[in-house]
Scaffold this active site. Structure first.
Site, PDB file in Angstrom:
ATOM      1  N   ASP A   1       0.829  -1.202   0.000  1.00  0.00           N
ATOM      2  CA  ASP A   1       0.000   0.000   0.000  1.00  0.00           C
ATOM      3  C   ASP A   1       0.872   1.266   0.000  1.00  0.00           C
ATOM      4  O   ASP A   1       2.099   1.203   0.038  1.00  0.00           O
ATOM      5  CB  ASP A   1      -0.926  -0.031   1.217  1.00  0.00           C
ATOM      6  CG  ASP A   1      -2.340   0.428   0.897  1.00  0.00           C
ATOM      7  OD1 ASP A   1      -2.505   1.241  -0.024  1.00  0.00           O
ATOM      8  OD2 ASP A   1      -3.275  -0.033   1.583  1.00  0.00           O
TER       9      ASP A   1
ATOM     10  N   ASP B   1     -10.217   2.981  -3.568  1.00  0.00           N
ATOM     11  CA  ASP B   1     -10.902   1.805  -3.038  1.00  0.00           C
ATOM     12  C   ASP B   1     -12.348   1.775  -3.508  1.00  0.00           C
ATOM     13  O   ASP B   1     -13.052   2.786  -3.463  1.00  0.00           O
ATOM     14  CB  ASP B   1     -10.893   1.830  -1.505  1.00  0.00           C
ATOM     15  CG  ASP B   1      -9.524   1.540  -0.924  1.00  0.00           C
ATOM     16  OD1 ASP B   1      -8.561   1.372  -1.692  1.00  0.00           O
ATOM     17  OD2 ASP B   1      -9.417   1.494   0.312  1.00  0.00           O
TER      18      ASP B   1
END
Length: 405
Positions: A149, A207
């Site tokens: 990430d 997301d």
């Protein structure tokens, strides 16, 4: 003018990897599996992962091609006196090596999560400045997949490339085949540089949320249709060894999960919308990473995620990402080339009303010659005529397989 070496190296890599370039032997087709994030978030645990492995190995999912179980954020306990990462002992009392062995015993593979900064998105220990040490630990444990990430990291593209390449190089040096998932949400155009950083897939969107479409596309507002639209123009960057990743499949969540529902803001999708997401992700050669609770699969969701015809389109070894070839009056057509002189055509009704369609094979779909056509929803095969006709409910899509005669 003085140009710093890392920036010069970055610019050179951009020039070299703007097209498909060389592919690694990993991820020759889009990865398929399950990720813990949307549904479980901080409730991830050793017991949960074992239950997921059991379910994946007995539900028909493994036979369908699903193989990765990816533990997302919150698994880390910290670093020991040698600065080696260790798992949270309350959540993973046996440790990651034992858990990886269990997953492997089921014929499956284990994935893990970290971040290119000192802290992950959840605020636990990340891998910045410990890339090789962490990669070595992952390999020692038997990890097969890393989702990396980019929370709490600098915003510029050059730094992102430098940090991701450092971990990519570290993974290669371990000698263990570890699929490398670059997750910086598409804000620094990773499709231009992710292969050069060693990536096998790279996020192209924020997301995803458990909704068909959000009014605006933002970090807290991104639905199935929004993510689909973000893939337009990225087709040339996808192929064996490296894939555009529009994020996880929300199929079967039905509004569950704090993140996917944005803390209750989004109520989930209909079965029609979930079927459409699965079909679109298969057409776009996207990674098929599920989030639903596969320990308790309902029959409708199971039929969607085990659709062998759509999975075959996704896993076709040519590795072509479908292109949008028509978009008008609420209808959109995606065309994907397949091995064996075949094509898949997906017709999507983006609108809120039912719609009939009729498309000319030669002039509108650019399909010349004679074809056998299979309607994958009905499983019926017919000889091609000059037109492809049918009807669609709101948010429904139909996929057709064209085979040369």
């Amino acid at each position: 003018m003085k140009i710093h070496l890392p920036i010069l190296s970055f610019l050179c890599c951009l020039l070299c990897f703007q097209t498909r370039g060389q592919s690694s032997m990993l991820a020759r087709t889009p990865p398929m599996g399950w990720n813990s994030w949307n549904l479980f978030e901080e409730d991830v645990s050793e017991q949960l992962v074992k239950q997921i492995a059991d379910a994946m190995s007995t539900s028909g999912m493994k036979e369908a091609g699903y193989e990765y179980i990816v533990i997302d954020d919150f698994w880390v306990g910290g670093r020991d006196a040698k600065n080696d990462l260790y798992a949270d002992k309350s959540r993973f009392p046996s440790g990651m090596k034992v858990l990886a062995d269990y997953v492997h015993s089921k014929g499956l593979k284990l994935g893990i999560y970290s971040d290119a900064s000192p802290l992950t998105c959840g605020g636990v220990t990340g891998s910045y400045n410990f890339e090789q040490q962490d990669a070595n630990i992952f390999a020692k444990w038997g990890i097969d997949y890393l989702k990396y990430d980019y929370c709490n990291a600098p915003a510029d593209m050059a730094t992102a490339f430098e940090r991701y390449k450092k971990m990519g190089d570290a993974l290669k040096k371990t000698g263990r085949p570890i699929v490398y998932s670059i997750c910086e949400w598409g804000q620094r155009k990773p499709w231009l540089w992710a292969r050069a950083a060693g990536g096998n897939l790279w996020r192209t969107t924020w997301d995803i949320r458990d909704t068909w479409s959000a009014n605006t596309y933002t970090s807290s507002s991104n639905g199935i249709l929004n993510s689909t639209d973000q893939q337009t123009g990225l087709e040339k960057y996808a192929g064996p060894g490296g894939w555009n990743d529009p994020d996880l499949l929300v199929t079967g969540l039905f509004g569950k999960g704090k993140s996917s529902s944005e803390n209750g803001r989004f109520k989930g999708c209909t079965l029609t919308e979930y079927r459409s997401q699965f079909a679109l992700w298969c057409m776009m050669a996207s990674p098929l990473m599920l989030n639903l609770d596969i320990r308790n699969l309902d029959n409708d969701s199971k039929r969607i995620i085990l659709d062998k015809d759509l999975i075959a389109i996704n896993q076709d070894t040519l590795g072509d990402q479908a292109r949008s070839v028509y978009k008008n009056n609420g209808l959109q057509i995606f065309k994907k080339e397949l091995t064996g002189n075949r094509y898949a055509i997906c017709i999507l009704n983006r609108g809120e009303n039912s719609s009939n369609f009729s498309f000319d094979l030669k002039n509108e779909l650019k399909l010349n010659g004679k074809w056998k056509v299979v309607d994958l929803r009905k499983g019926k095969e017919s000889l091609s005529s000059k037109q492809l006709t049918g009807s669609l409910q709101p948010h429904e899509c139909l996929v057709y397989l064209f085979k040369t005669i």
